[in-house]
Design a protein around this motif. Sequence first.
Motif, PDB file in Angstrom:
ATOM      1  N   ALA A 140       0.868  -1.200   0.006  1.00  0.00           N
ATOM      2  CA  ALA A 140      -0.040  -0.030  -0.040  1.00  0.00           C
ATOM      3  C   ALA A 140       0.893   1.359  -0.180  1.00  0.00           C
ATOM      4  CB  ALA A 140      -0.953   0.064   1.225  1.00  0.00           C
ATOM      5  N   ASP A 141       1.842   1.118   0.779  1.00  0.00           N
ATOM      6  CA  ASP A 141       2.800   2.452   0.664  1.00  0.00           C
ATOM      7  C   ASP A 141       3.421   2.802  -0.498  1.00  0.00           C
ATOM      8  OD1 ASP A 141       4.005   0.130   1.451  1.00  0.00           O
ATOM      9  OD2 ASP A 141       5.855   1.201   2.321  1.00  0.00           O
ATOM     10  N   ARG A 142       3.929   1.650  -0.942  1.00  0.00           N
ATOM     11  CA  ARG A 142       4.458   1.799  -2.561  1.00  0.00           C
ATOM     12  C   ARG A 142       3.460   2.318  -3.514  1.00  0.00           C
ATOM     13  NH1 ARG A 142       9.634   2.460  -2.102  1.00  0.00           N
ATOM     14  NH2 ARG A 142       9.942   1.814  -4.253  1.00  0.00           N
ATOM     15  N   LEU A 143       2.248   1.639  -3.348  1.00  0.00           N
ATOM     16  CA  LEU A 143       1.196   1.966  -4.514  1.00  0.00           C
ATOM     17  C   LEU A 143       1.016   3.576  -4.402  1.00  0.00           C
ATOM     18  CD1 LEU A 143      -0.622   0.927  -6.504  1.00  0.00           C
ATOM     19  CD2 LEU A 143      -2.181   0.281  -4.734  1.00  0.00           C
ATOM     20  N   GLU A 144       0.916   3.895  -3.071  1.00  0.00           N
ATOM     21  CA  GLU A 144       0.748   5.489  -2.901  1.00  0.00           C
ATOM     22  C   GLU A 144       1.829   6.290  -3.526  1.00  0.00           C
ATOM     23  OE1 GLU A 144      -0.280   8.585   0.901  1.00  0.00           O
ATOM     24  OE2 GLU A 144       0.002   6.561   1.279  1.00  0.00           O
ATOM     25  N   ARG A 145       2.989   5.890  -3.301  1.00  0.00           N
ATOM     26  CA  ARG A 145       4.242   6.708  -3.905  1.00  0.00           C
ATOM     27  C   ARG A 145       3.802   6.558  -5.436  1.00  0.00           C
ATOM     28  NH1 ARG A 145       9.905   6.083  -1.901  1.00  0.00           N
ATOM     29  NH2 ARG A 145       9.960   8.220  -3.069  1.00  0.00           N
ATOM     30  N   ALA A 146       3.698   5.230  -6.032  1.00  0.00           N
ATOM     31  CA  ALA A 146       3.601   5.366  -7.497  1.00  0.00           C
ATOM     32  C   ALA A 146       2.551   6.148  -8.066  1.00  0.00           C
ATOM     33  CB  ALA A 146       3.040   3.805  -7.699  1.00  0.00           C
ATOM     34  N   ARG A 147       1.378   6.336  -7.300  1.00  0.00           N
ATOM     35  CA  ARG A 147       0.345   7.193  -7.733  1.00  0.00           C
ATOM     36  C   ARG A 147       0.672   8.577  -7.706  1.00  0.00           C
ATOM     37  NH1 ARG A 147      -4.061   3.294  -4.998  1.00  0.00           N
ATOM     38  NH2 ARG A 147      -4.881   2.276  -7.097  1.00  0.00           N
ATOM     39  N   ALA A 148       1.579   8.939  -6.781  1.00  0.00           N
ATOM     40  CA  ALA A 148       2.142  10.289  -6.443  1.00  0.00           C
ATOM     41  C   ALA A 148       3.096  10.505  -7.568  1.00  0.00           C
ATOM     42  CB  ALA A 148       2.803  10.534  -5.135  1.00  0.00           C
ATOM     43  N   ALA A 149       3.841   9.486  -8.382  1.00  0.00           N
ATOM     44  CA  ALA A 149       4.734   9.682  -9.163  1.00  0.00           C
ATOM     45  C   ALA A 149       4.301   9.875 -10.542  1.00  0.00           C
ATOM     46  CB  ALA A 149       5.627   8.720  -9.027  1.00  0.00           C
ATOM     47  N   GLY A 150       3.081   9.394 -10.846  1.00  0.00           N
ATOM     48  CA  GLY A 150       2.611   9.496 -12.062  1.00  0.00           C
ATOM     49  C   GLY A 150       1.266   8.510 -12.338  1.00  0.00           C
ATOM     50  N   GLU A 151       1.145   8.195 -13.503  1.00  0.00           N
ATOM     51  CA  GLU A 151      -0.144   7.217 -13.883  1.00  0.00           C
ATOM     52  C   GLU A 151       0.074   5.732 -13.356  1.00  0.00           C
ATOM     53  OE1 GLU A 151      -2.372   5.460 -17.912  1.00  0.00           O
ATOM     54  OE2 GLU A 151      -0.833   6.911 -18.126  1.00  0.00           O
ATOM     55  N   VAL A 152      -0.878   5.064 -12.547  1.00  0.00           N
ATOM     56  CA  VAL A 152      -0.746   3.814 -12.235  1.00  0.00           C
ATOM     57  C   VAL A 152      -1.781   3.035 -13.004  1.00  0.00           C
ATOM     58  CG1 VAL A 152      -0.999   1.993 -10.301  1.00  0.00           C
ATOM     59  CG2 VAL A 152       0.194   4.151  -9.985  1.00  0.00           C
ATOM     60  N   LEU A 153      -1.573   1.872 -13.438  1.00  0.00           N
ATOM     61  CA  LEU A 153      -2.317   0.949 -14.115  1.00  0.00           C
ATOM     62  C   LEU A 153      -2.546  -0.167 -13.487  1.00  0.00           C
ATOM     63  CD1 LEU A 153      -2.232   0.290 -17.979  1.00  0.00           C
ATOM     64  CD2 LEU A 153      -2.655  -1.408 -16.479  1.00  0.00           C
ATOM     65  N   ILE A 154      -3.436  -0.444 -12.928  1.00  0.00           N
ATOM     66  CA  ILE A 154      -3.784  -2.088 -12.169  1.00  0.00           C
ATOM     67  C   ILE A 154      -4.174  -3.088 -13.119  1.00  0.00           C
ATOM     68  CG2 ILE A 154      -4.885  -2.979 -10.534  1.00  0.00           C
ATOM     69  CD1 ILE A 154      -3.145  -0.934  -9.139  1.00  0.00           C
ATOM     70  N   ALA A 155      -3.206  -4.082 -13.067  1.00  0.00           N
ATOM     71  CA  ALA A 155      -3.542  -5.313 -14.114  1.00  0.00           C
ATOM     72  C   ALA A 155      -3.412  -6.695 -13.214  1.00  0.00           C
ATOM     73  CB  ALA A 155      -2.703  -5.204 -15.289  1.00  0.00           C
ATOM     74  N   GLY A 156      -4.428  -7.108 -12.755  1.00  0.00           N
ATOM     75  CA  GLY A 156      -4.561  -8.308 -12.127  1.00  0.00           C
ATOM     76  C   GLY A 156      -4.680  -7.985 -10.382  1.00  0.00           C
ATOM     77  N   PRO A 157      -5.232  -8.931  -9.831  1.00  0.00           N
ATOM     78  CA  PRO A 157      -5.682  -8.819  -8.428  1.00  0.00           C
ATOM     79  C   PRO A 157      -4.477  -8.861  -7.545  1.00  0.00           C
ATOM     80  CG  PRO A 157      -6.667 -10.937  -9.133  1.00  0.00           C
ATOM     81  CD  PRO A 157      -5.974 -10.359 -10.581  1.00  0.00           C
ATOM     82  N   HIS A 158      -3.731 -10.023  -7.806  1.00  0.00           N
ATOM     83  CA  HIS A 158      -2.715 -10.160  -6.843  1.00  0.00           C
ATOM     84  C   HIS A 158      -1.384 -10.971  -7.383  1.00  0.00           C
ATOM     85  CE1 HIS A 158      -4.130 -14.533  -6.527  1.00  0.00           C
ATOM     86  NE2 HIS A 158      -5.058 -13.695  -6.479  1.00  0.00           N
ATOM     87  N   GLY A 159      -0.330 -10.749  -6.630  1.00  0.00           N
ATOM     88  CA  GLY A 159       1.097 -11.851  -7.034  1.00  0.00           C
ATOM     89  C   GLY A 159       1.518 -11.582  -8.470  1.00  0.00           C
ATOM     90  N   ARG A 160       0.890 -11.289  -9.305  1.00  0.00           N
ATOM     91  CA  ARG A 160       1.608 -11.319 -10.788  1.00  0.00           C
ATOM     92  C   ARG A 160       0.786 -10.519 -11.752  1.00  0.00           C
ATOM     93  NH1 ARG A 160       4.011 -16.584 -13.709  1.00  0.00           N
ATOM     94  NH2 ARG A 160       5.388 -16.366 -11.768  1.00  0.00           N
ATOM     95  N   VAL A 161       1.409  -9.550 -12.469  1.00  0.00           N
ATOM     96  CA  VAL A 161       0.624  -8.560 -13.361  1.00  0.00           C
ATOM     97  C   VAL A 161       0.125  -9.293 -14.583  1.00  0.00           C
ATOM     98  CG1 VAL A 161       1.218  -6.837 -15.072  1.00  0.00           C
ATOM     99  CG2 VAL A 161       2.230  -6.546 -12.621  1.00  0.00           C
TER     100      VAL A 161
END
Length: 246
Positions: A140-161
């Motif tokens: 969660a903390d890394r995901l928040e940083r990713a969203r602050a840094a630019g576009e985030v695309l979620i592909a897949g629920p867990h484990g592997r993209v």
Amino acid sequence: MRQLIPEPPRSGEPELSTVYAYPRNARRWLRANLVASVDGLAQADGASRGLSGPADLRVLRTLRGLADVVLVGGATVRTEGYRRPVVAREEFAAARARDGQPPAAAIAVVSASLEVDFDSPLYTEAVTPTITVTVADAPADRLERARAAGEVLIAGPHGRVDLAEAVDRLVDSGRGRLLCEGGPKLLAAVAAVGRLDELCLSISPQLRAGDGLRLLDGPQFPAPIGLSLHTLLTDDGFLFARYLIT
């Protein structure tokens, strides 16, 4: 640079933007670009730069100049030193503007763990914002940083993209000219889910021997993926093959 196959209609150096042009009517076209030694190694001393050269970099710049998005795995970002984004180059500016593309391709970093430096120039200096492709249950903390840094695309629920979903969502957003720069694990995964349309292979005039990664690093495919040689160029001992998936 000389074109060997097909034999050019006239002498002179080929125009790389023409040789590597994306099909005009294709909604999605995903090509990969990798370099390998003659004996098939995709890395030299842990990275591909030891296999490259000026002619290979010319092809790389052309492929990036034509693409909407450059896909690269998180591990490759770390091992290959992807610290800077794709830069806007004047020679591609008019064509990109004509086709409705931004001034430079976006890099899309594929990483489930999000072990990525979001403070690096790859994110902070990007002309076109860098995309992070990850999974819903990324830290969660890394995901928040990713969203602050630019576009985030979620592909897949867990484990592997889910790479098929990631590619399809990029295409649905109007970014259908895709370039995969690896590494070998990402390329194997893209090919395995049926999203690879073309392989641009630079064959470096070296023999390396020893142990190391091949161009694709993943489980064996149920059946071989057939290739058709579209174009073959040469310069400074390198061969530059453009293969289409059959």
